[in-house]
Design a protein around this motif. Structure first.
Motif, mmCIF file in Angstrom:
data_model
loop_
_atom_site.group_PDB
_atom_site.id
_atom_site.type_symbol
_atom_site.label_atom_id
_atom_site.label_comp_id
_atom_site.label_asym_id
_atom_site.label_seq_id
_atom_site.Cartn_x
_atom_site.Cartn_y
_atom_site.Cartn_z
ATOM 1 N N ALA A 76 -16.807 -0.943 2.252
ATOM 2 C CA ALA A 76 -15.932 -1.046 1.076
ATOM 3 C C ALA A 76 -16.572 -1.914 -0.002
ATOM 4 O O ALA A 76 -16.527 -1.587 -1.193
ATOM 5 C CB ALA A 76 -14.575 -1.605 1.478
ATOM 6 N N SER A 77 -17.178 -3.022 0.396
ATOM 7 C CA SER A 77 -17.842 -3.913 -0.570
ATOM 8 C C SER A 77 -19.023 -3.207 -1.229
ATOM 9 O O SER A 77 -19.212 -3.278 -2.440
ATOM 10 C CB SER A 77 -18.348 -5.182 0.129
ATOM 11 O OG SER A 77 -17.285 -5.906 0.672
ATOM 12 N N LYS A 78 -19.807 -2.529 -0.416
ATOM 13 C CA LYS A 78 -21.029 -1.892 -0.918
ATOM 14 C C LYS A 78 -20.724 -0.767 -1.912
ATOM 15 O O LYS A 78 -21.448 -0.584 -2.893
ATOM 16 C CB LYS A 78 -21.836 -1.339 0.264
ATOM 17 C CG LYS A 78 -23.118 -0.649 -0.177
ATOM 18 C CD LYS A 78 -24.041 -0.338 0.981
ATOM 19 C CE LYS A 78 -25.289 0.365 0.437
ATOM 20 N NZ LYS A 78 -26.331 0.525 1.429
ATOM 21 N N TYR A 82 -13.303 -2.249 -2.710
ATOM 22 C CA TYR A 82 -12.742 -3.471 -2.141
ATOM 23 C C TYR A 82 -12.165 -4.392 -3.221
ATOM 24 O O TYR A 82 -12.230 -5.609 -3.124
ATOM 25 C CB TYR A 82 -13.829 -4.195 -1.345
ATOM 26 C CG TYR A 82 -13.341 -5.062 -0.201
ATOM 27 C CD1 TYR A 82 -11.985 -5.191 0.100
ATOM 28 C CD2 TYR A 82 -14.252 -5.752 0.604
ATOM 29 C CE1 TYR A 82 -11.562 -5.984 1.146
ATOM 30 C CE2 TYR A 82 -13.832 -6.542 1.659
ATOM 31 C CZ TYR A 82 -12.479 -6.662 1.926
ATOM 32 O OH TYR A 82 -12.063 -7.457 2.970
ATOM 33 N N GLY A 83 -11.602 -3.782 -4.278
ATOM 34 C CA GLY A 83 -10.954 -4.570 -5.320
ATOM 35 C C GLY A 83 -11.926 -5.248 -6.253
ATOM 36 O O GLY A 83 -13.126 -5.277 -6.026
ATOM 37 N N ALA A 90 -7.604 -9.775 -0.965
ATOM 38 C CA ALA A 90 -6.587 -10.313 -0.041
ATOM 39 C C ALA A 90 -5.474 -9.290 0.175
ATOM 40 O O ALA A 90 -5.009 -9.094 1.310
ATOM 41 C CB ALA A 90 -6.011 -11.617 -0.588
ATOM 42 N N LEU A 91 -5.039 -8.631 -0.898
ATOM 43 C CA LEU A 91 -3.999 -7.606 -0.768
ATOM 44 C C LEU A 91 -4.510 -6.412 0.033
ATOM 45 O O LEU A 91 -3.810 -5.895 0.910
ATOM 46 C CB LEU A 91 -3.534 -7.142 -2.150
ATOM 47 C CG LEU A 91 -2.737 -8.152 -2.977
ATOM 48 C CD1 LEU A 91 -2.461 -7.605 -4.372
ATOM 49 C CD2 LEU A 91 -1.422 -8.509 -2.289
ATOM 50 N N ILE A 92 -5.738 -5.989 -0.264
ATOM 51 C CA ILE A 92 -6.327 -4.876 0.489
ATOM 52 C C ILE A 92 -6.375 -5.212 1.976
ATOM 53 O O ILE A 92 -6.001 -4.404 2.825
ATOM 54 C CB ILE A 92 -7.740 -4.537 -0.055
ATOM 55 C CG1 ILE A 92 -7.623 -3.883 -1.437
ATOM 56 C CG2 ILE A 92 -8.504 -3.625 0.911
ATOM 57 C CD1 ILE A 92 -8.932 -3.779 -2.201
ATOM 58 N N ASP A 93 -6.806 -6.432 2.305
ATOM 59 C CA ASP A 93 -6.861 -6.863 3.709
ATOM 60 C C ASP A 93 -5.470 -6.871 4.332
ATOM 61 O O ASP A 93 -5.282 -6.425 5.467
ATOM 62 C CB ASP A 93 -7.477 -8.261 3.820
ATOM 63 C CG ASP A 93 -8.987 -8.263 3.590
ATOM 64 O OD1 ASP A 93 -9.600 -7.177 3.666
ATOM 65 O OD2 ASP A 93 -9.546 -9.343 3.327
ATOM 66 N N MET A 94 -4.496 -7.391 3.592
ATOM 67 C CA MET A 94 -3.135 -7.473 4.124
ATOM 68 C C MET A 94 -2.579 -6.069 4.404
ATOM 69 O O MET A 94 -2.023 -5.811 5.484
ATOM 70 C CB MET A 94 -2.233 -8.212 3.133
ATOM 71 C CG MET A 94 -0.788 -8.340 3.596
ATOM 72 S SD MET A 94 0.190 -9.415 2.514
ATOM 73 C CE MET A 94 0.369 -8.373 1.058
ATOM 74 N N ARG A 155 -10.297 0.821 -0.129
ATOM 75 C CA ARG A 155 -10.324 1.201 1.288
ATOM 76 C C ARG A 155 -8.924 1.268 1.884
ATOM 77 O O ARG A 155 -8.684 2.000 2.839
ATOM 78 C CB ARG A 155 -11.220 0.255 2.081
ATOM 79 C CG ARG A 155 -10.614 -1.045 2.588
ATOM 80 C CD ARG A 155 -11.624 -1.725 3.516
ATOM 81 N NE ARG A 155 -11.097 -2.883 4.219
ATOM 82 C CZ ARG A 155 -10.436 -2.813 5.380
ATOM 83 N NH1 ARG A 155 -10.178 -1.659 5.944
ATOM 84 N NH2 ARG A 155 -10.010 -3.927 5.973
ATOM 85 N N ALA A 156 -7.976 0.534 1.278
ATOM 86 C CA ALA A 156 -6.594 0.574 1.766
ATOM 87 C C ALA A 156 -5.987 1.960 1.556
ATOM 88 O O ALA A 156 -5.288 2.482 2.435
ATOM 89 C CB ALA A 156 -5.755 -0.486 1.061
#
Length: 221
Positions: A76-78, A82-83, A90-94, A155-156
């Motif tokens: 997602a970062s690459k 990932y926002g 943080a929201l995506i992770d949550m 990714r979410a």
């Protein structure tokens, strides 16, 4: 130029399917090396490829990454899924952690003993309809945007749409009362990269049948 990512897992969904979906959504071609026997798994363990002796494992950019969430976060970062800042991440992770909680029950359904399947399915339906899907429906309704965070694909969104497809296979009417989720599913499914992944012959895996379950038992137990 770096080669294609190589995914090491059995030929089925399991914990690797969100990785396949995310790579596909990002338009990244990947190769798969399927575990077919217990010896295949032992070889990976013995050559030091598996940090915690477990798959999924993805070879990417000179690394041998294990742990599904770590793999997903890197991809997602690459590929800019990932926002835009630490708050969006943080929201995506949550949101993704909630999806992972539901997915954990869903992915076990083919593997639970026959006498427990009905109860596990009832649990999936209850949690999807009453806990998880209402939460994502509310998020989408609250801001009226096309995607869960920042009005851009993350990714979410990809993970949620994968989960919507999977739960619908088990409960075809599950989205009846969730118009926002239905719209998100359509929107993401129509993205060219995802549309291609949803076509027959892609690397998307079917629901695990008895043959796949037998294979998994042979490799891991």
């Amino acid at each position: 130029m770096a080669g294609k990512p190589v995914l090491h897992y059995f030929d089925g969904r399991g914990r690797m399917e969100p990785v396949r979906w995310l790579l596909a959504a990002a338009g990244v071609e990947f190769e798969e090396k399927f575990l077919k026997t217990r010896d295949d798994l032992s070889r990976l363990r013995n050559d030091g490829s598996l940090m915690f002796q477990q798959v999924p494992m993805v070879e990417i950019d000179g690394m041998k990454l294990v742990q599904t969430r770590a793999i997903l976060n890197y991809i997602a970062s690459k590929y800019n899924l990932y926002g835009k800042d630490v708050k969006e991440r943080a929201l995506i992770d949550m949101y993704a952690e909630g999806m992972a909680d539901l997915d954990e029950i869903v992915l076990h359904q083919p593997y639970v003993p026959q006498e427990e399947k009905e109860a596990n399915l009832a649990k999936i339906k209850d949690k999807a309809r009453n806990r998880y899907f209402p939460a994502y429906e509310k998020v989408l309704k609250s801001h009226g945007q096309d995607y869960l965070i920042g009005n851009r694909l993350s990714r979410a969104d990809v993970y949620l749409v994968e989960l919507l497809y999977h739960v619908e296979e088990l409960d075809p009417t599950v989205l009846a009362n969730f118009p926002q989720l239905k719209a998100l599913k359509t929107r993401v499914s129509n993205l060219p990269t995802v549309k291609k992944f949803l076509q027959p012959g892609s690397q998307r895996k079917p629901y695990e049948d008895e043959k796949c379950v037998e294979l998994v038992m042979k490799i891991f137990h």
